[in-house]
Design an enzyme around this catalytic site. Structure first.
Site, short mmCIF file in Angstrom:
data_model
loop_
_atom_site.label_atom_id
_atom_site.label_comp_id
_atom_site.label_asym_id
_atom_site.label_seq_id
_atom_site.Cartn_x
_atom_site.Cartn_y
_atom_site.Cartn_z
N TYR A 172 41.00 45.49 35.93
CA TYR A 172 39.95 44.53 36.30
C TYR A 172 38.70 44.78 35.47
CZ TYR A 172 42.55 43.24 40.58
OH TYR A 172 43.48 42.79 41.47
N HIS A 205 44.85 35.32 37.43
CA HIS A 205 44.18 34.52 38.47
C HIS A 205 42.99 33.77 37.86
CE1 HIS A 205 46.49 36.42 41.77
NE2 HIS A 205 46.45 37.47 40.99
#
Length: 358
Positions: A330, A64
């Site tokens: 993440y 992303h």
């Protein structure tokens, strides 16, 4: 009176005990890091695979990577407070910093390259707690475990000869993973939209809402837009999503309704590849209002790690194995990109006062 000096054999046993403790610690750290178990799946290996597929773009997220910052508030209507004691669900406003994005590691990819869009949000509650969530414009996740996701990344690696994934490897992967059927059925009809504003975004993993008395309810959530004027992306404009968002916000705020679905006792809670029946009880617990946007290179979302396991009191993680894997990946991606921002000439430097440490 002073104590007698330890005998040599006692000193030997002490040093052996200390050495054993240090060795156990080293082994533990080695195992967690994957150093002593090279075949064990780690967050680093997952992020390495994302990086291999998307290329190295210093200072950007490994997935992303292309996105835009947004900011606004959530107007709770109080309907969620029956099932969760979190103050975010009481009647009133909670500010958030968010981010729209498209999947992939290339921050310069055309907006129409994939049909999926994502929305990530960080709510800042008045009591100092936070709620972070990452949602996608698809009904299910392709696979149910981190290992299967890693295998999917491997099967999707670009062929050096063509620059695209090998169809035979992808076919073999999907053949070995029948749980991907629901996702593949959606992909067959999905088309890239021309606006972030007209998409619904689903939190594909289940969580638990916790009442004031401690009763837990398995839930999933989705944000549904008030804007419905979906259209195909304009030809020749590779950045139409950000341009469209700016145009819409210049005319006024954008709104989504936060819909929370409660599971029945037999619904799968720990498997993101399975949908719940459409007749499950669903509550409209309030409205998301986006008021502004800003480029991610300098915007407030740049240094936020949208870890979905950062939750306020009143929301808890389920046993879905994808959740801890997302959290760890993440964190690894965050450390890589902020370290690169600090050392790559010309890259924007991370502001330590805004960094969200995993």
């Amino acid at each position: 009176m002073s104590e007698p000096a330890p005998k040599p054999q006692h000193l030997l046993w002490r040093w052996c005990a200390i050495g054993s403790a240090v060795l156990l610690l080293a082994v533990a750290f080695g195992y967690v890091g994957g150093w002593l178990a090279p075949k064990r799946l780690t967050a680093q290996r997952i992020v390495d695979a994302l990086q291999h597929n998307g290329g190295v773009h210093p200072g950007y997220r490994r997935n992303h990577a292309k996105g835009i910052c947004v900011a606004g508030y959530f107007e709770g209507n109080g309907a969620g407070s029956e099932f969760s004691r979190s103050e975010v669900f009481t009647a009133g406003r909670t500010p958030f910093v968010g981010r729209f994005a498209v999947p992939g590691g290339n921050p310069y990819a055309p907006d129409g390259s994939v049909p999926i869009r994502s929305m990530a949000l960080r709510f800042s509650l008045a009591n100092g707690q936070q709620w972070r969530t990452g949602m996608n414009s698809m009904p299910v996740f392709p696979v149910s475990t981190p290992q299967a996701f890693y295998e999917q990344l491997q099967a999707s690696q670009p062929d050096p000869a063509t620059g695209k994934p090998d169809p035979s490897r992808l076919k073999a992967f999907f053949g070995q993973h029948p749980e991907t059927a629901a996702f593949l059925a959606w992909v067959k009809t999905a088309k890239p939209s021309a606006s972030y504003a007209t998409e619904s975004y689903s939190g594909l993993n289940a969580f638990y809402f916790v009442e004031a008395k401690g009763v837990r309810h398995a839930v999933r959530w989705q944000v549904v837009p008030e804007a419905k004027d979906a259209a195909p992306g304009p030809a020749g404009d590779t950045d139409y999503l950000a341009n469209d968002l700016r145009t819409r916000l210049a005319a006024g705020p954008l709104r989504w309704h936060l819909m929370v679905t409660l599971a029945a006792p037999d619904d799968p809670v720990d498997d993101a590849t399975k949908v719940w029946p459409a007749d499950r009880k669903t509550l409209d617990v309030g409205t998301l209002v986006i008021e502004s946007e800003q480029a991610q290179e300098s915007g407030p979302c740049r240094d936020i790690n949208y870890d979905p396991t950062v939750l306020p009191d009143g929301i808890e993680v389920s046993g879905d194995p994808l959740l801890p894997a997302r959290s760890a990946a993440y964190a690894d991606s965050y450390l890589r990109r902020t370290g690169e921002e600090a050392h790559v000439p010309g890259a924007a430097h991370a502001d330590p006062s805004r960094q969200e440490h995993p």
